[in-house]
Design a protein around this motif. Structure first.
Motif, PDB file in Angstrom:
ATOM      1  N   GLU A 192     -24.004  68.272 129.875  1.00 21.40           N
ATOM      2  CA  GLU A 192     -22.686  68.203 129.259  1.00 21.40           C
ATOM      3  C   GLU A 192     -21.548  68.164 130.276  1.00 21.40           C
ATOM      4  OE1 GLU A 192     -21.622  72.875 128.365  1.00 21.40           O
ATOM      5  OE2 GLU A 192     -22.528  71.677 126.767  1.00 21.40           O
ATOM      6  N   THR A 193     -21.844  68.390 131.548  1.00 23.10           N
ATOM      7  CA  THR A 193     -20.809  68.325 132.582  1.00 23.10           C
ATOM      8  C   THR A 193     -20.789  66.967 133.297  1.00 23.10           C
ATOM      9  OG1 THR A 193     -22.255  69.205 134.335  1.00 23.10           O
ATOM     10  CG2 THR A 193     -21.074  70.802 132.970  1.00 23.10           C
ATOM     11  N   LYS A 194     -21.639  66.068 132.872  1.00 19.04           N
ATOM     12  CA  LYS A 194     -21.794  64.785 133.565  1.00 19.04           C
ATOM     13  C   LYS A 194     -20.538  63.917 133.478  1.00 19.04           C
ATOM     14  CE  LYS A 194     -24.923  62.357 135.836  1.00 19.04           C
ATOM     15  NZ  LYS A 194     -25.672  62.889 136.998  1.00 19.04           N
ATOM     16  N   SER A 219     -17.974  54.515 128.340  1.00 20.18           N
ATOM     17  CA  SER A 219     -19.020  55.145 129.158  1.00 20.18           C
ATOM     18  C   SER A 219     -20.364  54.482 128.915  1.00 20.18           C
ATOM     19  CB  SER A 219     -19.122  56.640 128.826  1.00 20.18           C
ATOM     20  OG  SER A 219     -17.935  57.316 129.133  1.00 20.18           O
ATOM     21  N   TYR A 220     -20.639  54.210 127.656  1.00 12.27           N
ATOM     22  CA  TYR A 220     -21.917  53.576 127.306  1.00 12.27           C
ATOM     23  C   TYR A 220     -21.981  52.155 127.877  1.00 12.27           C
ATOM     24  CZ  TYR A 220     -25.584  51.488 124.431  1.00 12.27           C
ATOM     25  OH  TYR A 220     -26.703  50.838 123.993  1.00 12.27           O
ATOM     26  N   ASN A 221     -20.896  51.420 127.742  1.00 11.86           N
ATOM     27  CA  ASN A 221     -20.880  50.030 128.224  1.00 11.86           C
ATOM     28  C   ASN A 221     -20.936  49.934 129.743  1.00 11.86           C
ATOM     29  OD1 ASN A 221     -20.750  49.026 125.626  1.00 11.86           O
ATOM     30  ND2 ASN A 221     -18.514  48.907 125.590  1.00 11.86           N
ATOM     31  N   SER A 222     -20.544  51.003 130.434  1.00 17.68           N
ATOM     32  CA  SER A 222     -20.586  50.989 131.903  1.00 17.68           C
ATOM     33  C   SER A 222     -22.005  51.058 132.443  1.00 17.68           C
ATOM     34  CB  SER A 222     -19.779  52.169 132.462  1.00 17.68           C
ATOM     35  OG  SER A 222     -20.479  53.391 132.276  1.00 17.68           O
ATOM     36  N   GLU A 223     -22.925  51.519 131.603  1.00 17.95           N
ATOM     37  CA  GLU A 223     -24.343  51.651 131.965  1.00 17.95           C
ATOM     38  C   GLU A 223     -24.566  52.593 133.143  1.00 17.95           C
ATOM     39  OE1 GLU A 223     -25.882  47.718 132.531  1.00 17.95           O
ATOM     40  OE2 GLU A 223     -25.764  47.229 130.395  1.00 17.95           O
ATOM     41  N   LYS A 224     -23.627  53.534 133.351  1.00 25.50           N
ATOM     42  CA  LYS A 224     -23.756  54.503 134.444  1.00 25.50           C
ATOM     43  C   LYS A 224     -24.431  55.804 133.988  1.00 25.50           C
ATOM     44  CE  LYS A 224     -19.524  53.042 136.873  1.00 25.50           C
ATOM     45  NZ  LYS A 224     -18.184  53.514 137.328  1.00 25.50           N
ATOM     46  N   TYR A 225     -24.476  56.014 132.688  1.00 24.01           N
ATOM     47  CA  TYR A 225     -24.939  57.304 132.182  1.00 24.01           C
ATOM     48  C   TYR A 225     -26.034  57.123 131.134  1.00 24.01           C
ATOM     49  CZ  TYR A 225     -20.243  58.297 133.983  1.00 24.01           C
ATOM     50  OH  TYR A 225     -19.122  58.370 134.768  1.00 24.01           O
ATOM     51  N   THR A 226     -26.861  58.154 131.028  1.00 22.02           N
ATOM     52  CA  THR A 226     -27.899  58.130 129.994  1.00 22.02           C
ATOM     53  C   THR A 226     -27.273  58.446 128.642  1.00 22.02           C
ATOM     54  OG1 THR A 226     -28.441  60.487 130.165  1.00 22.02           O
ATOM     55  CG2 THR A 226     -29.591  58.971 131.672  1.00 22.02           C
ATOM     56  N   LYS A 227     -27.938  58.065 127.567  1.00 19.39           N
ATOM     57  CA  LYS A 227     -27.461  58.367 126.223  1.00 19.39           C
ATOM     58  C   LYS A 227     -27.403  59.876 125.993  1.00 19.39           C
ATOM     59  CE  LYS A 227     -29.203  54.132 124.039  1.00 19.39           C
ATOM     60  NZ  LYS A 227     -30.074  53.581 122.971  1.00 19.39           N
ATOM     61  N   GLU A 228     -28.331  60.584 126.596  1.00  9.59           N
ATOM     62  CA  GLU A 228     -28.373  62.037 126.431  1.00  9.59           C
ATOM     63  C   GLU A 228     -27.178  62.704 127.107  1.00  9.59           C
ATOM     64  OE1 GLU A 228     -32.208  60.298 125.645  1.00  9.59           O
ATOM     65  OE2 GLU A 228     -30.919  60.155 127.430  1.00  9.59           O
ATOM     66  N   ASP A 229     -26.828  62.230 128.305  1.00  9.76           N
ATOM     67  CA  ASP A 229     -25.654  62.796 129.005  1.00  9.76           C
ATOM     68  C   ASP A 229     -24.362  62.467 128.264  1.00  9.76           C
ATOM     69  OD1 ASP A 229     -27.232  63.905 130.954  1.00  9.76           O
ATOM     70  OD2 ASP A 229     -26.873  62.334 132.445  1.00  9.76           O
ATOM     71  N   ILE A 230     -24.274  61.253 127.731  1.00  6.53           N
ATOM     72  CA  ILE A 230     -23.092  60.876 126.951  1.00  6.53           C
ATOM     73  C   ILE A 230     -22.989  61.759 125.710  1.00  6.53           C
ATOM     74  CG2 ILE A 230     -22.021  59.064 125.570  1.00  6.53           C
ATOM     75  CD1 ILE A 230     -23.217  57.020 127.523  1.00  6.53           C
ATOM     76  N   SER A 231     -24.115  61.969 125.036  1.00  2.26           N
ATOM     77  CA  SER A 231     -24.131  62.802 123.829  1.00  2.26           C
ATOM     78  C   SER A 231     -23.678  64.220 124.143  1.00  2.26           C
ATOM     79  CB  SER A 231     -25.537  62.836 123.222  1.00  2.26           C
ATOM     80  OG  SER A 231     -25.951  61.564 122.800  1.00  2.26           O
ATOM     81  N   LYS A 236     -19.605  68.366 123.854  1.00  2.00           N
ATOM     82  CA  LYS A 236     -18.875  69.450 124.509  1.00  2.00           C
ATOM     83  C   LYS A 236     -17.369  69.303 124.343  1.00  2.00           C
ATOM     84  CE  LYS A 236     -17.918  71.599 129.006  1.00  2.00           C
ATOM     85  NZ  LYS A 236     -16.438  71.431 128.857  1.00  2.00           N
ATOM     86  N   ILE A 237     -16.836  68.106 124.604  1.00  2.00           N
ATOM     87  CA  ILE A 237     -15.383  67.948 124.529  1.00  2.00           C
ATOM     88  C   ILE A 237     -14.901  67.987 123.086  1.00  2.00           C
ATOM     89  CG2 ILE A 237     -15.262  65.432 124.410  1.00  2.00           C
ATOM     90  CD1 ILE A 237     -12.993  67.839 126.419  1.00  2.00           C
ATOM     91  N   ALA A 238     -15.718  67.549 122.139  1.00  2.00           N
ATOM     92  CA  ALA A 238     -15.336  67.639 120.729  1.00  2.00           C
ATOM     93  C   ALA A 238     -15.161  69.103 120.330  1.00  2.00           C
ATOM     94  CB  ALA A 238     -16.383  66.961 119.850  1.00  2.00           C
TER      95      ALA A 238
END
Length: 328
Positions: A192-194, A219-231, A236-238
């Motif tokens: 969640e800190t990613k 973030s998703y379109n950048s392809e830099k992060y996993t779906k799990e890290d984005i989730s 967390k921020i929500a």
């Protein structure tokens, strides 16, 4: 007093029989989640048609399960606003017909009021005044509830509701509908800190989630992060946003008791953080079965407001919006 509650505001057809306010004799919910899943969200026309098919069987089932006769019903409550207008019409029309046939009083129930009061059903020590946060697919509203059950809006979302944002993020990530459970499940495997998403309108009481939704899509379109890290980072921020806005409101509202209700209140991560991080505020959650749309909360609300003599006439209408409609 035996009360029948009917709920058809979105995609759940629900009815319940309660006795003397909090004694639940029976409760049933027909969820259309599997029907709408292939569309990625609720289709209003499909929802209305399925309510029309299910409303009578559901009501008959709760009457039979309660081991009463239909003539034993003393009071009927039905959700008349806000929600999908076609879906609301089904419940309101059925309730009007039943009220006319049985010659029993009919109480119009605002959907937000029912969610707010659902916190009282299982918590005998929860009495007004208190604050109430309704978080669902269509709402992110914070209210003050007075001793006389007067509802004052403190703040609300100016764009997307938090539940709608969960659904859209889930759809973007390919997890499907409904989004809340999918995001929570996948977030448990992420960091969640990613990604450091910001809180929108940090110095204002109102909520905003549309910018967060856009940031997640980027973030998703950048392809830099996993779906799990984005989730995990999104979840967390929500929740950070919810906690921050409640703390901000408590500076002027002096909040000591808070009810958190609505479908998003089922989220275990949110429940844990609100209860542990909102110091000096006692947080009440309805059980998860009472957080989603249900007939129990409608029946309880109708019972509570019967003494206010607020009845629904046969010429009364359903409303799809809550603007300019008093929550009793």
């Amino acid at each position: 007093m035996i009360t029948l509650g009917i709920e058809t505001s979105c995609d759940e057809t629900s009815a319940s029989i309660i006795d003397s306010g909090k004694n639940i004799l029976s409760a049933k919910i027909f969820s259309q989640a599997d029907i709408h899943k292939k569309f990625g969200g609720v289709v209003p026309e499909v929802a209305s048609r399925n309510h029309a098919l299910k409303i009578r069987p559901i009501v008959e089932e709760v009457i039979n399960d309660a081991k009463i006769s239909v003539n034993d019903i003393d009071l009927i409550g039905v959700t008349n606003s806000p929600g999908l207008i076609g879906a609301l019409f089904v419940g309101v029309s059925f309730a009007k017909g039943l009220s006319y046939t049985l010659k029993k009083p009919l109480i119009p129930v605002n959907h937000l009021t029912a969610h707010i009061l659902s916190g009282e059903i299982e918590n005998d020590d929860l009495t007004p005044p208190y604050a109430a946060l309704v978080i669902s697919g269509g709402h992110t509203h914070l209210f003050h509830v007075s001793k006389s059950y007067a509802f004052t809006l403190i703040s609300k979302t100016i764009d997307d509701a938090i539940g709608e944002t969960f659904d859209k993020v889930s759809k973007t990530l390919g997890f499907g509908y409904p989004g809340g459970p999918e995001i929570e499940k996948n977030a448990s495997f992420g960091d969640e800190t990613k990604i450091n998403y910001p809180i929108a309108m940090k110095n204002e009481l109102n909520f905003s989630f549309s910018g967060l939704k856009t940031s997640v899509i980027n973030s998703y379109n950048s392809e830099k992060y996993t779906k799990e890290d984005i989730s995990a980072s999104f979840q967390k921020i929500a929740v950070d946003t919810i906690i921050h806005k409640i703390r901000l409101a408590s500076e002027t509202q002096k909040i000591s008791k808070l009810v958190v209700a609505g479908g998003v209140a089922c989220n275990g991560y949110l429940r844990k953080r609100l209860q542990s991080e909102l110091k000096n505020i006692r947080v009440f959650f309805p059980s998860k079965g009472l957080c989603t749309d249900n007939g129990v909360m409608v029946a309880y609300t109708a019972y509570q407001f019967f003494n206010k003599r607020i009845f629904m006439g046969f010429n009364s209408k359903a409303f799809d919006r809550d603007e300019n409609i008093k929550l009793f």
